[in-house]
Enzyme design. Structure first.
Site, PDB file in Angstrom:
ATOM      1  N   ASP A 148      40.696  37.104  50.587  1.00  0.00           N
ATOM      2  CA  ASP A 148      40.667  38.416  51.231  1.00  0.00           C
ATOM      3  C   ASP A 148      40.194  39.463  50.226  1.00  0.00           C
ATOM      4  OD1 ASP A 148      41.149  40.475  53.083  1.00  0.00           O
ATOM      5  OD2 ASP A 148      43.217  40.712  52.401  1.00  0.00           O
ATOM      6  N   ASP A 157      40.637  43.467  50.716  1.00  0.00           N
ATOM      7  CA  ASP A 157      41.506  44.638  50.609  1.00  0.00           C
ATOM      8  C   ASP A 157      42.886  44.250  50.099  1.00  0.00           C
ATOM      9  OD1 ASP A 157      39.386  46.079  51.640  1.00  0.00           O
ATOM     10  OD2 ASP A 157      40.135  45.991  53.696  1.00  0.00           O
TER      11      ASP A 157
END
Length: 285
Positions: free
Chosen positions: A96, A98
């Site tokens: 991922d 963020d």
């Protein structure tokens, strides 16, 4: 009207009256609005079903890969996310972006604390993954204003050790993909800024490793490193979720956890070496 003796037109050209010209302009404007509305509807529909943006200048075959189930679309610049290794195994390490690669909370604080310096402790120790839920309803519009500011995603700082760790993992031959969801409130700008960030901080060659998708359950991989407590969607994920540590996910049990990128070998590499003992399934070289 066909011109036969019009002083400013060659024979065979059409001359329209002012009324006819006005009608043509109206029809052209109406057609333009209809096309724009259709395109807007298509884009919104696509994002809601899991659309992922690709970087321009790449052949359609390599830009977009439609994944099975739910109509989700994942896009990269080079290698599609459902590519399999010999023997049918899907071995991508999905990471991922963020709050896993970039300091999302830090970027928000840069803008928010100028207005509300008293909220620093609340943000640093927030209990809810959905950021807006940490604040009262009357602040929602102001929060969204900060989160959708142009340059918000491209200006984020990298988390400690992540650049070196990701490059080391790839240099060792493991197959890494950055798998991130866009903010639908500013989806086109958000996606473009994420590509910009990857190019500036990891290098242009890493842009082919970026997958932007709303529904990560349709993105194929072996592991997903993500700070979200529970990554769900309309599909059955092929990956195992490794939780990237944050205050809002510390009540999640029964999952492996990565607290910092300096520990990636202890947490992630055992999974890589579990396939055949030498991690061959994971090798991208």
């Amino acid at each position: 009207q066909e011109t036969t003796g019009h002083p400013n037109k060659a024979p065979g050209h059409l001359v329209l009256s002012e009324t006819q010209q006005a009608s043509m302009r109206f029809l052209c404007s109406a057609l333009t609005l209809a096309v724009a509305a259709a395109l807007h509807s298509s884009v919104v529909s696509g994002w809601k079903s899991g659309l992922a943006l690709a970087s321009p200048g790449v052949s359609p075959k390599h830009q977009i890969s439609r994944l099975r189930g739910g109509g989700a679309v994942a896009a990269t610049m080079g290698v599609t996310s459902d590519e399999k290794k010999p023997g049918g195994q899907i071995c991508h390490l999905l990471v991922d972006m963020d709050s896993v690669i970039v300091d999302w909370d830090g970027a928000f604080m840069d803008g928010w604390l100028k207005r509300h310096p008293e909220d620093e402790e609340l943000i640093r120790n927030r209990k809810e993954f959905e950021f807006e839920k940490n604040f009262p309803p009357e602040r929602q519009d102001e929060i969204i204003e900060v989160m959708t500011e142009p340059g918000y995603y491209s200006s984020m700082r990298a988390l400690p050790g992540v650049i070196a760790a990701l490059k080391e993992i790839v240099e060792l031959g493991y197959d890494v993909r950055i798998c991130t969801a866009p903010d639908l409130r500013c989806a086109p700008a958000c996606a473009a800024e994420k590509f910009q960030w990857v190019k500036e901080h990891l290098g242009e060659e890493w842009m082919s490793r970026l997958i932007i998708a709303r529904d990560k359950t349709h993105v194929k991989g072996k592991l997903l490193v993500d700070d979200k407590p529970y990554v769900t969607g309309s599909g059955v994920p092929s990956w195992e979720h490794v939780v990237f540590d944050a205050p809002y996910n510390r009540d999640v049990g029964g999952k492996n956890r990565l607290a910092r990128w300096a520990d990636w070998r202890q947490v992630l590499e055992p999974f890589m070496k579990a396939d055949g003992g030498d991690g061959q399934c994971w090798r991208s070289k």
